[in-house]
Scaffold this motif. Structure first.
Motif, PDB file in Angstrom:
ATOM      1  N   THR A 105       0.670  -1.220   0.065  1.00 22.22           N
ATOM      2  CA  THR A 105       0.301  -0.036  -0.011  1.00 22.22           C
ATOM      3  C   THR A 105       1.115   1.266  -0.207  1.00 22.22           C
ATOM      4  OG1 THR A 105      -1.858  -1.062   0.954  1.00 22.22           O
ATOM      5  CG2 THR A 105      -2.521   1.270   1.475  1.00 22.22           C
ATOM      6  N   MET A 106       0.720   2.234  -0.444  1.00 27.78           N
ATOM      7  CA  MET A 106       1.222   3.509  -0.562  1.00 27.78           C
ATOM      8  C   MET A 106      -0.211   4.390  -0.671  1.00 27.78           C
ATOM      9  SD  MET A 106       3.656   3.105  -3.874  1.00 27.78           S
ATOM     10  CE  MET A 106       4.661   4.761  -3.556  1.00 27.78           C
ATOM     11  N   SER A 107       0.667   5.227   0.294  1.00 25.94           N
ATOM     12  CA  SER A 107       0.030   6.457   0.908  1.00 25.94           C
ATOM     13  C   SER A 107      -0.441   7.610  -0.224  1.00 25.94           C
ATOM     14  CB  SER A 107      -0.174   7.313   2.003  1.00 25.94           C
ATOM     15  OG  SER A 107       1.402   7.859   2.215  1.00 25.94           O
ATOM     16  N   ARG A 108      -1.401   8.526  -0.215  1.00 29.05           N
ATOM     17  CA  ARG A 108      -1.808   9.151  -1.461  1.00 29.05           C
ATOM     18  C   ARG A 108      -0.613  10.708  -1.347  1.00 29.05           C
ATOM     19  NH1 ARG A 108      -4.531  14.077  -0.328  1.00 29.05           N
ATOM     20  NH2 ARG A 108      -5.166  13.298   1.659  1.00 29.05           N
ATOM     21  N   LYS A 109      -0.161  10.955  -0.077  1.00 29.05           N
ATOM     22  CA  LYS A 109       0.993  11.596  -0.189  1.00 29.05           C
ATOM     23  C   LYS A 109       2.666  11.299  -0.560  1.00 29.05           C
ATOM     24  CE  LYS A 109      -0.608  13.837   3.739  1.00 29.05           C
ATOM     25  NZ  LYS A 109      -0.307  14.311   5.832  1.00 29.05           N
ATOM     26  N   GLU A 110       2.709   9.884  -0.338  1.00 26.86           N
ATOM     27  CA  GLU A 110       4.024   9.609  -0.628  1.00 26.86           C
ATOM     28  C   GLU A 110       3.838   9.288  -2.514  1.00 26.86           C
ATOM     29  OE1 GLU A 110       5.790   5.457  -1.342  1.00 26.86           O
ATOM     30  OE2 GLU A 110       4.390   5.280   0.451  1.00 26.86           O
ATOM     31  N   ILE A 111       2.666   9.119  -2.756  1.00 27.05           N
ATOM     32  CA  ILE A 111       2.661   9.070  -4.938  1.00 27.05           C
ATOM     33  C   ILE A 111       2.953  10.233  -5.063  1.00 27.05           C
ATOM     34  CG2 ILE A 111       0.674   8.447  -6.943  1.00 27.05           C
ATOM     35  CD1 ILE A 111      -0.334   6.597  -4.340  1.00 27.05           C
ATOM     36  N   ALA A 112       2.055  11.358  -4.547  1.00 24.58           N
ATOM     37  CA  ALA A 112       2.024  13.022  -4.824  1.00 24.58           C
ATOM     38  C   ALA A 112       3.322  13.378  -4.622  1.00 24.58           C
ATOM     39  CB  ALA A 112       1.451  13.842  -4.375  1.00 24.58           C
ATOM     40  N   ARG A 113       3.973  12.967  -3.451  1.00 25.47           N
ATOM     41  CA  ARG A 113       6.098  13.496  -3.618  1.00 25.47           C
ATOM     42  C   ARG A 113       6.603  12.637  -4.342  1.00 25.47           C
ATOM     43  NH1 ARG A 113       7.487  10.576   1.051  1.00 25.47           N
ATOM     44  NH2 ARG A 113       6.066  11.589   2.508  1.00 25.47           N
ATOM     45  N   GLU A 114       6.592  12.249  -4.748  1.00 26.28           N
ATOM     46  CA  GLU A 114       6.631  10.405  -6.266  1.00 26.28           C
ATOM     47  C   GLU A 114       6.687  11.735  -7.654  1.00 26.28           C
ATOM     48  OE1 GLU A 114       9.577   8.576  -7.961  1.00 26.28           O
ATOM     49  OE2 GLU A 114       9.348   8.657  -6.054  1.00 26.28           O
ATOM     50  N   LEU A 115       5.553  12.191  -7.556  1.00 31.58           N
ATOM     51  CA  LEU A 115       4.875  12.858  -9.112  1.00 31.58           C
ATOM     52  C   LEU A 115       5.395  14.497  -9.161  1.00 31.58           C
ATOM     53  CD1 LEU A 115       3.682  12.838 -11.640  1.00 31.58           C
ATOM     54  CD2 LEU A 115       1.580  13.410 -10.380  1.00 31.58           C
ATOM     55  N   ARG A 116       5.467  14.895  -7.961  1.00 29.64           N
ATOM     56  CA  ARG A 116       6.124  16.268  -8.017  1.00 29.64           C
ATOM     57  C   ARG A 116       7.885  16.257  -7.911  1.00 29.64           C
ATOM     58  NH1 ARG A 116       3.117  16.792  -2.834  1.00 29.64           N
ATOM     59  NH2 ARG A 116       4.882  16.301  -1.785  1.00 29.64           N
ATOM     60  N   ARG A 117       8.800  15.393  -7.954  1.00 32.43           N
ATOM     61  CA  ARG A 117       9.853  14.879  -7.621  1.00 32.43           C
ATOM     62  C   ARG A 117      10.483  14.466  -9.268  1.00 32.43           C
ATOM     63  NH1 ARG A 117      11.381  10.515  -4.592  1.00 32.43           N
ATOM     64  NH2 ARG A 117      10.527  11.932  -2.820  1.00 32.43           N
ATOM     65  N   GLN A 118       9.405  13.647  -9.917  1.00 28.66           N
ATOM     66  CA  GLN A 118       9.596  13.316 -11.383  1.00 28.66           C
ATOM     67  C   GLN A 118       9.804  14.611 -12.175  1.00 28.66           C
ATOM     68  OE1 GLN A 118       6.647   9.738 -12.171  1.00 28.66           O
ATOM     69  NE2 GLN A 118       7.948   9.200 -10.538  1.00 28.66           N
ATOM     70  N   ARG A 119       8.711  15.478 -11.612  1.00 32.15           N
ATOM     71  CA  ARG A 119       8.124  17.032 -12.500  1.00 32.15           C
ATOM     72  C   ARG A 119       9.065  17.652 -12.401  1.00 32.15           C
ATOM     73  NH1 ARG A 119       1.830  17.539 -11.396  1.00 32.15           N
ATOM     74  NH2 ARG A 119       1.261  15.851 -13.173  1.00 32.15           N
ATOM     75  N   ALA A 120       9.968  17.628 -11.588  1.00 36.54           N
ATOM     76  CA  ALA A 120      11.075  18.677 -10.706  1.00 36.54           C
ATOM     77  C   ALA A 120      12.485  18.386 -11.623  1.00 36.54           C
ATOM     78  CB  ALA A 120      12.170  18.260  -9.556  1.00 36.54           C
ATOM     79  N   PHE A 121      12.508  16.915 -12.399  1.00 31.84           N
ATOM     80  CA  PHE A 121      13.472  16.422 -12.922  1.00 31.84           C
ATOM     81  C   PHE A 121      13.100  16.299 -14.644  1.00 31.84           C
ATOM     82  CE2 PHE A 121      14.798  14.296  -9.223  1.00 31.84           C
ATOM     83  CZ  PHE A 121      15.746  14.278  -8.585  1.00 31.84           C
ATOM     84  N   GLY A 122      12.062  16.358 -14.458  1.00 32.87           N
ATOM     85  CA  GLY A 122      11.647  17.038 -16.113  1.00 32.87           C
ATOM     86  C   GLY A 122      11.248  15.346 -16.546  1.00 32.87           C
ATOM     87  N   LEU A 123      10.588  14.140 -15.654  1.00 32.22           N
ATOM     88  CA  LEU A 123      10.706  13.114 -16.437  1.00 32.22           C
ATOM     89  C   LEU A 123       9.120  12.762 -16.364  1.00 32.22           C
ATOM     90  CD1 LEU A 123      12.820  11.440 -13.440  1.00 32.22           C
ATOM     91  CD2 LEU A 123      13.282  11.207 -15.807  1.00 32.22           C
ATOM     92  N   VAL A 124       8.145  14.301 -16.505  1.00 34.97           N
ATOM     93  CA  VAL A 124       6.870  13.555 -17.089  1.00 34.97           C
ATOM     94  C   VAL A 124       6.297  14.652 -18.468  1.00 34.97           C
ATOM     95  CG1 VAL A 124       4.568  14.331 -16.993  1.00 34.97           C
ATOM     96  CG2 VAL A 124       6.058  14.517 -14.886  1.00 34.97           C
ATOM     97  N   ASP A 125       6.990  13.618 -19.623  1.00 38.88           N
ATOM     98  CA  ASP A 125       6.177  13.960 -20.514  1.00 38.88           C
ATOM     99  C   ASP A 125       5.693  14.701 -21.242  1.00 38.88           C
ATOM    100  OD1 ASP A 125       7.225  14.606 -23.397  1.00 38.88           O
ATOM    101  OD2 ASP A 125       6.979  12.335 -23.679  1.00 38.88           O
ATOM    102  N   PRO A 126       5.292  15.631 -22.066  1.00 40.10           N
ATOM    103  CA  PRO A 126       3.833  16.408 -22.832  1.00 40.10           C
ATOM    104  C   PRO A 126       3.716  15.358 -23.551  1.00 40.10           C
ATOM    105  CG  PRO A 126       5.856  18.075 -22.467  1.00 40.10           C
ATOM    106  CD  PRO A 126       6.265  16.743 -22.707  1.00 40.10           C
ATOM    107  N   GLU A 127       3.953  15.134 -23.707  1.00 40.32           N
ATOM    108  CA  GLU A 127       3.605  13.913 -25.277  1.00 40.32           C
ATOM    109  C   GLU A 127       2.926  12.863 -24.644  1.00 40.32           C
ATOM    110  OE1 GLU A 127       5.125  10.840 -28.510  1.00 40.32           O
ATOM    111  OE2 GLU A 127       6.013  12.749 -28.333  1.00 40.32           O
ATOM    112  N   LEU A 128       3.585  12.214 -23.450  1.00 39.69           N
ATOM    113  CA  LEU A 128       2.425  11.506 -22.172  1.00 39.69           C
ATOM    114  C   LEU A 128       1.496  11.750 -21.632  1.00 39.69           C
ATOM    115  CD1 LEU A 128       2.994   8.615 -21.284  1.00 39.69           C
ATOM    116  CD2 LEU A 128       4.588   9.267 -19.094  1.00 39.69           C
ATOM    117  N   ASP A 129       1.327  13.010 -21.008  1.00 41.55           N
ATOM    118  CA  ASP A 129       0.451  13.819 -21.078  1.00 41.55           C
ATOM    119  C   ASP A 129      -0.932  13.970 -22.227  1.00 41.55           C
ATOM    120  OD1 ASP A 129       0.944  14.356 -18.372  1.00 41.55           O
ATOM    121  OD2 ASP A 129       1.442  15.873 -18.620  1.00 41.55           O
TER     122      ASP A 129
END
Length: 184
Positions: A42-66
């Motif tokens: 089980t992963m908490s909502r906060k843990e998932i949000a933290r990971e997503l923010r970390r990925q966005r900070a490193f530029g890992l979220v691709d606009p094409e993927l969005d």
């Protein structure tokens, strides 16, 4: 959480989802049971949000993927009739009937039922498909849901008790009373 948000996490790395590889004295994985089954994670909502923010900070979220995720959300079936004949394994893991993960609506936490497997490795992905097949044994349900036979029995008993309580609370109609008189 929507399909788009969940899919924003990179699949190959799966950083926050990897089960720990601690070894026990017997040499088995710490999460494995007697039959090689790995417990859910089980992963908490906060843990998932933290990971997503970390990925966005490193530029890992691709606009094409969005864009692809938005398109997938638009194609997502809204009823059983729309998905009954759809491709399997089902790619819409955020569906409440999907067996790969469960989302707790009150906390937003996600429980991965199969942390050591990918969606396409599952034999069954939709609980409704399993229900359509008809009666199966507790052992089969346990393997489909990554739970023990005993836990499935407990859930079944609890569900039957709830149904019995609901049936007792419903007001009786004249037809019900007539049927009881004929039977009794």
């Amino acid at each position: 959480m929507s399909e788009a948000k969940r899919s924003a996490e990179p699949a190959p790395e799966r950083q926050g989802f990897e089960p720990e590889a601690e070894e026990t004295a017997a040499g088995q994985d710490a999460g494995e049971g007697q039959r090689g089954r790995r417990r859910s994670k089980t992963m908490s909502r906060k843990e998932i949000a933290r990971e997503l923010r970390r990925q966005r900070a490193f530029g890992l979220v691709d606009p094409e993927l969005d864009e692809v995720m938005k398109e997938m959300e638009a194609r997502r079936p809204r009823s059983r009739a729309e998905c009954a004949n759809g491709p399997r394994p089902c790619m819409f893991i955020s569906c409440k009937h999907h067996l790969y993960l469960d989302v707790n609506p009150s906390t937003g936490s996600i429980k991965l039922n199969f942390p050591d497997r990918e969606v396409w490795e599952l034999g069954e992905t939709c609980a409704l498909d399993v229900a359509d097949r008809g009666g199966i044994t507790l052992e089969e349900v346990g393997s489909i849901m990554n739970l023990t036979r005993e836990r499935i029995r407990q859930v079944e008993t609890r569900g039957l008790l709830k149904l019995r309580a609901i049936a007792e609370d419903e007001p009786r109609t004249a037809a019900d009373l007539a049927a009881e008189d004929e039977a009794g």
